[in-house]
Design an enzyme around this catalytic site. Structure first.
Site, PDB file in Angstrom:
ATOM      1  NE  ARG A 179     -13.449  -2.647   0.905  1.00 52.20           N
ATOM      2  CZ  ARG A 179     -13.304  -2.006  -0.257  1.00 52.20           C
ATOM      3  NH1 ARG A 179     -14.374  -1.496  -0.869  1.00 52.20           N
ATOM      4  NH2 ARG A 179     -12.110  -1.865  -0.803  1.00 52.20           N
ATOM      5  CB  CYS A 237     -14.579   5.269  -1.250  1.00 48.76           C
ATOM      6  SG  CYS A 237     -14.243   5.739  -2.968  1.00 48.76           S
TER       7      CYS A 237
END
Length: 282
Positions: A179, A237
Site C-alpha cells: 500500500r 496508517c
C-alpha cells in the site's frame, strides 16, 4: 511506566490491585468485503471476556463517523468521556486495554486515554489469546468513574503537520508495504504515500506470537528506519488505528511519537495533497 503488560503480570494485578479492564475487540471493515458477516465485537465479548472487563466499541466510542477527517476521526470528547466513565475509568485508577490479539484497537484506546490525560494506561501484550486464566460471560456494572478527557497540546498531527514532519523529522507509514508503494489500495481513493514518509509496517513490531518484540529489538528496528535520539517522530496508517499500534511500539522502545489520526484516508481524499509512489520516500 511501561506501555504494555504481560498476561502473567495482569493476572497478579487482578488478584491484588485490579485495574479497570477494557475489551476493544474490532476488525477492519475491509475484512468484510468477501461476503462474510460483519465482525461483531460485542457478540465476541459476550461469548467470553476477561473477568470484570467492559466492552468498548471502537467505531462508536473511539472515533467519530467517517467524513472529511478520515475513516476514524477523533471521537466527540464528551461522548468518549461518558463512555470511559461508564466503563469505570477514573483518573487515579490504572487501566488495561485488550483486543482479539492484533493490538490495533487496544492501541487506539490506549492512545486516546493517554492523549486526553490519563496517567496510567497499558495494553495487554498479545491480547486475549495471551490470557490463560478463566473468562466470564456476565456483563459487569462498574461504578461510574470520574475521568474527564483533557486533550494534550502535543502528540496529535494534522495533515499539514504530518507533511512538515516528513521533511523535518521522521514520518512512519504503518501500512503494508504494497500500500505504501502504491501497488494496491483496497480502501482509499488514491494509492501511494505521503511524500517523505518511510515505510514501517505495523506487522513488523511483533513476533510470530503476536507479542511485541523486546524493547531493544524495537529500538534497533526504528533506528534502521532513521529514528535517531532527539528526532521528532510521527506515524500514520490508513485511518489512525494501526498507526496507534506503532506509536505504542515506539513507546515500548522508549521513543515518543505523534499520531496523524486522519492518516491516508484523510490525505488521499484531498486532490491538492501530493502523492508519492514506489519504495522511495520521495
Amino acid at each position: 511506566m511501561n506501555a504494555i503488560i504481560s498476561a502473567s503480570d495482569l493476572a497478579k494485578d487482578l488478584d491484588s490491585d485490579p485495574p479497570v479492564l477494557l475489551d476493544v475487540r474490532w476488525q477492519l471493515t475491509a475484512a468484510k468485503a468477501a461476503g462474510e458477516p460483519p465482525f461483531d465485537g460485542r457478540a465476541a465479548y459476550e461469548a467470553g471476556h476477561l473477568p470484570g472487563a467492559v466492552y468498548v466499541d471502537l467505531d462508536r466510542e473511539l472515533a467519530s463517523a467517517p467524513g472529511k477527517g478520515g475513516r476514524h476521526p477523533l471521537p466527540d470528547l464528551a461522548r468518549f468521556g461518558a463512555a470511559m466513565r461508564g466503563a469505570g475509568v477514573s483518573s487515579g485508577t490504572p487501566v488495561v486495554v485488550y483486543d482479539g490479539g492484533q493490538g490495533w484497537a487496544a492501541a487506539r484506546a490506549w492512545w486516546l486515554l493517554r492523549w486526553t490525560g490519563h496517567p496510567d494506561v497499558r495494553v495487554l501484550d498479545g491480547g486475549l489469546p495471551s490470557w490463560e486464566g478463566p473468562l466470564e460471560k456476565s456483563v459487569p456494572a462498574p461504578a461510574e468513574g470520574d475521568f474527564v478527557p483533557e486533550p494534550g497540546a502535543t502528540g496529535l498531527l494534522d495533515a499539514d503537520a504530518a507533511a512538515a514532519l516528513a521533511r523535518s523529522g521522521v514520518l512512519l507509514d504503518a501500512r503494508a508495504g504494497e500500500r505504501y508503494r502504491g501497488e494496491v489500495e483496497p480502501i482509499d481513493p488514491v494509492a501511494g504515500h505521503i511524500p517523505g514518509a518511510v515505510s514501517a509496517p505495523t506487522t513488523e513490531n511483533v513476533g510470530a506470537d503476536g507479542r511485541f518484540l523486546p524493547a531493544g529489538e524495537l529500538r534497533a528496528r526504528f533506528g534502521a528506519l532513521g529514528v535517531r535520539e532527539g528526532a521528532r517522530v510521527g506515524v500514520y496508517c490508513g485511518s489512525g488505528v494501526s498507526a496507534a499500534h506503532e506509536v505504542l511500539a515506539l513507546a515500548a522502545a522508549g521513543i515518543p511519537a505523534e499520531l496523524y489520526v486522519g492518516s491516508w484516508s484523510e490525505w488521499s481524499s484531498d486532490p491538492d495533497r501530493p502523492v508519492a509512489v514506489g519504495p522511495d520516500p520521495q
